[in-house]
Design a protein around this motif. Structure first.
Motif, PDB file in Angstrom:
ATOM      1  N   HIS A  85      36.195  38.357  22.229  1.00 29.58           N
ATOM      2  CA  HIS A  85      37.217  38.379  23.366  1.00 29.58           C
ATOM      3  C   HIS A  85      36.799  39.372  24.545  1.00 29.58           C
ATOM      4  O   HIS A  85      36.895  38.986  25.742  1.00 29.58           O
ATOM      5  CB  HIS A  85      38.545  38.794  22.743  1.00 29.58           C
ATOM      6  CG  HIS A  85      38.591  40.321  22.748  1.00 29.58           C
ATOM      7  ND1 HIS A  85      38.017  41.088  21.547  1.00 29.58           N
ATOM      8  CD2 HIS A  85      39.115  41.049  23.513  1.00 29.58           C
ATOM      9  CE1 HIS A  85      38.401  42.354  21.681  1.00 29.58           C
ATOM     10  NE2 HIS A  85      38.879  42.487  22.950  1.00 29.58           N
ATOM     11  N   ARG A  86      35.883  40.293  24.505  1.00 26.58           N
ATOM     12  CA  ARG A  86      35.386  41.196  25.489  1.00 26.58           C
ATOM     13  C   ARG A  86      34.443  40.343  26.467  1.00 26.58           C
ATOM     14  O   ARG A  86      34.549  40.539  27.443  1.00 26.58           O
ATOM     15  CB  ARG A  86      34.696  42.455  24.898  1.00 26.58           C
ATOM     16  CG  ARG A  86      35.829  43.435  24.109  1.00 26.58           C
ATOM     17  CD  ARG A  86      35.337  44.616  23.396  1.00 26.58           C
ATOM     18  NE  ARG A  86      34.673  45.393  24.374  1.00 26.58           N
ATOM     19  CZ  ARG A  86      33.794  46.139  23.777  1.00 26.58           C
ATOM     20  NH1 ARG A  86      33.730  46.522  22.560  1.00 26.58           N
ATOM     21  NH2 ARG A  86      33.047  47.066  24.576  1.00 26.58           N
ATOM     22  N   LEU A 111      47.542  44.480  22.789  1.00 27.61           N
ATOM     23  CA  LEU A 111      47.574  43.164  22.868  1.00 27.61           C
ATOM     24  C   LEU A 111      46.619  42.200  23.560  1.00 27.61           C
ATOM     25  O   LEU A 111      46.787  41.048  23.372  1.00 27.61           O
ATOM     26  CB  LEU A 111      48.996  42.895  23.663  1.00 27.61           C
ATOM     27  CG  LEU A 111      50.277  43.860  23.528  1.00 27.61           C
ATOM     28  CD1 LEU A 111      51.250  43.410  24.306  1.00 27.61           C
ATOM     29  CD2 LEU A 111      50.840  43.267  21.902  1.00 27.61           C
ATOM     30  N   HIS A 112      45.453  42.612  23.680  1.00 25.07           N
ATOM     31  CA  HIS A 112      44.531  41.956  24.124  1.00 25.07           C
ATOM     32  C   HIS A 112      44.007  40.973  23.342  1.00 25.07           C
ATOM     33  O   HIS A 112      43.840  39.614  23.942  1.00 25.07           O
ATOM     34  CB  HIS A 112      43.257  43.008  24.728  1.00 25.07           C
ATOM     35  CG  HIS A 112      43.723  43.812  25.652  1.00 25.07           C
ATOM     36  ND1 HIS A 112      42.733  44.728  26.521  1.00 25.07           N
ATOM     37  CD2 HIS A 112      44.697  43.707  26.703  1.00 25.07           C
ATOM     38  CE1 HIS A 112      43.332  45.283  27.517  1.00 25.07           C
ATOM     39  NE2 HIS A 112      44.446  44.883  27.581  1.00 25.07           N
ATOM     40  N   ASN A 113      43.838  41.060  22.155  1.00 25.78           N
ATOM     41  CA  ASN A 113      43.246  40.398  21.147  1.00 25.78           C
ATOM     42  C   ASN A 113      44.279  39.067  21.034  1.00 25.78           C
ATOM     43  O   ASN A 113      43.745  38.058  21.137  1.00 25.78           O
ATOM     44  CB  ASN A 113      43.235  40.877  19.799  1.00 25.78           C
ATOM     45  CG  ASN A 113      41.770  40.902  19.291  1.00 25.78           C
ATOM     46  OD1 ASN A 113      40.927  40.181  19.841  1.00 25.78           O
ATOM     47  ND2 ASN A 113      41.453  41.710  18.279  1.00 25.78           N
ATOM     48  N   LEU A 130      42.907  43.342  31.411  1.00 22.95           N
ATOM     49  CA  LEU A 130      42.234  42.880  30.040  1.00 22.95           C
ATOM     50  C   LEU A 130      40.970  43.336  30.248  1.00 22.95           C
ATOM     51  O   LEU A 130      40.299  43.858  29.106  1.00 22.95           O
ATOM     52  CB  LEU A 130      42.257  41.505  30.151  1.00 22.95           C
ATOM     53  CG  LEU A 130      43.697  40.765  29.804  1.00 22.95           C
ATOM     54  CD1 LEU A 130      43.366  39.220  29.876  1.00 22.95           C
ATOM     55  CD2 LEU A 130      44.118  41.026  28.470  1.00 22.95           C
ATOM     56  N   ASP A 131      40.293  43.568  31.296  1.00 23.14           N
ATOM     57  CA  ASP A 131      38.783  44.036  31.570  1.00 23.14           C
ATOM     58  C   ASP A 131      38.714  45.329  31.017  1.00 23.14           C
ATOM     59  O   ASP A 131      38.170  46.197  32.435  1.00 23.14           O
ATOM     60  CB  ASP A 131      38.133  43.494  32.685  1.00 23.14           C
ATOM     61  CG  ASP A 131      36.550  43.627  32.612  1.00 23.14           C
ATOM     62  OD1 ASP A 131      35.842  43.820  31.429  1.00 23.14           O
ATOM     63  OD2 ASP A 131      36.073  43.406  33.432  1.00 23.14           O
ATOM     64  N   ARG A 132      38.708  45.894  30.161  1.00 20.83           N
ATOM     65  CA  ARG A 132      38.540  47.444  29.731  1.00 20.83           C
ATOM     66  C   ARG A 132      37.233  48.045  29.565  1.00 20.83           C
ATOM     67  O   ARG A 132      36.826  49.316  29.786  1.00 20.83           O
ATOM     68  CB  ARG A 132      39.336  47.741  28.327  1.00 20.83           C
ATOM     69  CG  ARG A 132      40.607  47.694  28.366  1.00 20.83           C
ATOM     70  CD  ARG A 132      41.498  48.450  29.425  1.00 20.83           C
ATOM     71  NE  ARG A 132      41.592  47.725  30.838  1.00 20.83           N
ATOM     72  CZ  ARG A 132      41.681  48.362  31.899  1.00 20.83           C
ATOM     73  NH1 ARG A 132      41.986  49.783  32.092  1.00 20.83           N
ATOM     74  NH2 ARG A 132      42.027  47.666  33.044  1.00 20.83           N
TER      75      ARG A 132
END
Length: 646
Positions: A165-166, A321-323, A356-358
């Protein structure tokens, strides 16, 4: 050395030994017992003792003394000798030791250097191999031409399935990315025949906490549920109060369009999604799948799609919650929306993906903070920020659009021109200053309390309240960490002044003020507005809002705000550029007035430029070559000259 009952021959041998230091230890002591009294070498021993300081004793015991006593005398002689006299080793021995030690050290250094160089080469080779493997799939797809389109699509699907996901988020924020790198959203389960999207939204809202929440959240939830109830009553053929299934015409009178119901429900979800405690519940109740279903069904409604993406952007503020967001298929939809020609749609998607882009972003963009540039990942270093704040009845995008012209010289509408832009900071400023981060702020404003969306907001519209609210959001977005230029229109300029004064009093926000390099004011009513005075005069008809009342000409609060700001501006040596309108503005069809006179737009500090436009178009350049844009661009470059030149 001990000589016991020795004759002259033995004594002579001892004498020869003492005369050869290389054979004789430095700490040698000689004891001679019961030697002949007339032994000639004894005199030589006395001479050596005198010349060289050697330690020895010649003892002539009595002939009647028993041997045991002689032995005891010998022992005492050993323990009672004088201090040792050190004899330093010869230079020849020192040179031998130095040669051996130097050889060992030199060999060790050469070996250590060889190992370090070998290890460095090995690591470099491994790194190159990793980079080649990392980019192999991209190069493979880009360099080889496939004759079979199905084979090419298969390669893209293979890469999409291999991404975590990343990686998928990073690819989505890559400019010009092929959308085939993303898996399509998963198929949504078919709902029950009698369960519409309005019913599902209603059930989702009803499941969210209603106690210990903000008053506006309660209000919007109540409003959405009420509209949903009226819609259900209409679908059943009549109002519930008449027992349902009423007369046919009752249905037409009480019907509520489903799009309106969805809009109310989604607006309520926007407010719920601002509370991190409710975000987990929204996801747990399959809210992501429901929002995706509505998003796909409402392809014809940009407003509904925009509201849904706004909710996703709020949910993305919760890292946990990103996943779930990725697994529900939202990345492909956001990547597609980011390519939209509609700047507002693309900016909402850019905000959601940035949250979302940590891996690449430390900042978080809360509701109402939009990043206009850069919206993609970039290796270009951002050196400073430019922040745009609209005024009364403005918005984060429409306030900063290009000037509206009904007809141009060639007869084409302004919207049909190739260079027309819906947001000039996003299109023009980003191209002219790519090293700047461009942000835009949005907040609700109303002329009258009749139009207020939430009754509780009436007490939250003061400059003091909005200042504190926006400062928290700007701090989360990293505003103040880099040099900054503010650009404000109308009431937004008053808000900027209030925020800087509040930042000066807060130790945690001192950097926001210290890093401020300049401010551009577009028709800011520093001393009040005629429009606000007009609205107050007819207050029993218009019910002017709190923000309008604060803009009354000659207001003591405005006077105090202006004086305090001038003190800070002079102390910090801030650069200020003010634009003033000279043409009246149409207020409806009957009223025409100068909303902000030149005298009110004059801060009394910095440069003041009069422009022949009205209040609405003072911040909307006609084109990229217009004086209004060129002068604003020059001011930004001059204020950030030291940062941009690095």
């Amino acid at each position: 050395m001990y000589l016991l009952r020795c004759d002259c021959t033995v004594v002579n041998a001892a004498l020869l030994l003492l005369q050869k230091p290389e054979l004789c230890p430095a700490d040698l002591f000689l004891y001679i017992y019961e030697c002949e009294r007339d032994c000639a070498p004894t005199s030589k021993f006395q001479k050596l003792k005198t010349e060289n300081g050697w330690q020895f004793n010649i003892f002539f015991p009595s002939m009647t003394m028993p041997f045991e006593n002689v032995y005891m005398i010998c022992s005492r002689g050993i323990s009672n000798v004088g201090p040792n006299i050190k004899v330093f080793p010869q230079w020849k021995n020192i040179w031998k030791i130095a040669k051996i030690t130097g050889a060992v050290l030199l060999g060790g250094c050469l070996f250590f250097t060889y190992e370090v160089v070998s290890l460095s080469r090995a690591v470099t080779l491994n790194t190159q191999a990793v980079e080649q493997e990392k980019h192999k799939s991209y190069i493979y797809l880009d360099s080889i031409h496939f004759k079979d389109q199905d084979t090419l699509d298969y390669q893209y699907r293979t890469v999409a399935q291999a991404c975590d996901h990343r990686t998928a988020i990073g690819v989505a924020r890559t400019q010009g990315v092929d959308l085939r790198f993303f898996l399509p959203p998963p198929s949504l389960p078919e709902g029950h025949d009698n369960c519409s999207t309005e019913d599902q939204l209603r059930d989702l809202l009803a499941s969210l906490p209603q106690s210990d929440v903000d008053e506006c959240v309660k209000y919007f939830t109540y409003l959405a549920l009420r509209e949903s109830s009226e819609s259900i009553a209409a679908q059943r053929g009549g109002l519930w109060c008449f027992g349902g299934n009423g007369l046919p015409y009752t249905q037409s009178l009480s019907s509520v369009p489903s799009e309106k119901v969805e809009t109310f429900c989604l607006q309520a979800l926007v407010h719920h999604s601002k509370d991190s405690r409710h975000c987990d519940t929204i996801v747990a109740k399959r809210g992501l799948q429901l929002l995706q279903k509505i998003y796909q069904l409402r392809q014809d409604s940009l407003k509904i799609q925009r509201t849904i993406v706004r909710i996703i952007g709020n949910l993305a503020l919760c890292d946990s919650l990103h996943n779930a967001i990725v697994q529900s298929g939202w990345i492909s939809l956001l990547a597609e929306l980011l390519k939209s020609p509609h700047i507002i749609q693309a900016s909402h998607a850019a905000r959601a993906l940035a949250n979302l882009d940590r891996d690449a972003m430390q900042e978080k963009y809360q509701d109402g903070i939009y990043i206009l540039h850069p919206q993609f990942r970039s290796s270009q270093k951002i050196k400073a920020d430019v922040l745009f704040i609209h005024g009364l009845l403005g918005a984060a995008f429409k306030t900063w659009r290009q000037q509206d012209l009904d007809v141009v010289q060639n007869g084409k509408a302004a919207g049909e021109k190739e260079d027309y832009t819906d947001c000039w900071p996003k299109t023009w400023l980003a191209a002219d200053c790519p090293n700047l981060r461009v942000l835009s702020v949005e907040y609700d404003t109303h002329l009258s309390d009749w139009r207020a969306k939430c009754p509780a907001e009436n007490q939250r519209k003061s400059l003091a309240y909005r200042s504190q609210e926006l400062l928290k959001k700007l701090k989360a977005a990293g505003v103040g960490d880099k040099p900054l230029v503010w650009v404000a229109h109308s009431m937004g300029g008053l808000l900027v002044k209030k925020m800087l004064l509040d930042a000066a009093k807060d130790p945690e926000l001192q950097t926001l003020l210290n890093n401020t390099r300049g401010i551009i004011f577009y028709s800011v009513p520093h001393h009040g507005s005629f429009m606000a005075e007009y609205s107050v005069n007819v207050k029993y008809i218009l019910f002017p809002s709190v923000e309008v009342k604060e803009l009354i000409k000659g207001s003591p609060s405005l006077h105090e705000l202006n004086d305090d700001f001038l003190t800070v501006a002079k102390e910090k040596d801030l650069k200020v550029l003010s634009f003033a309108e000279t043409l009246p503005t149409n207020i409806g069809t009957m009223v025409k007035m100068n909303v902000v006179p030149v005298q009110s737009a004059d801060l009394g500090y910095g440069d003041l430029i009069k422009v022949d436009v009205d209040h609405l178009n003072i911040c909307k350049p006609q084109n990229k070559d217009s004086f209004l844009y060129k002068r604003s661009l020059q001011f930004i470059r001059d204020a950030l000259a030291s940062e941009l030149s690095r």
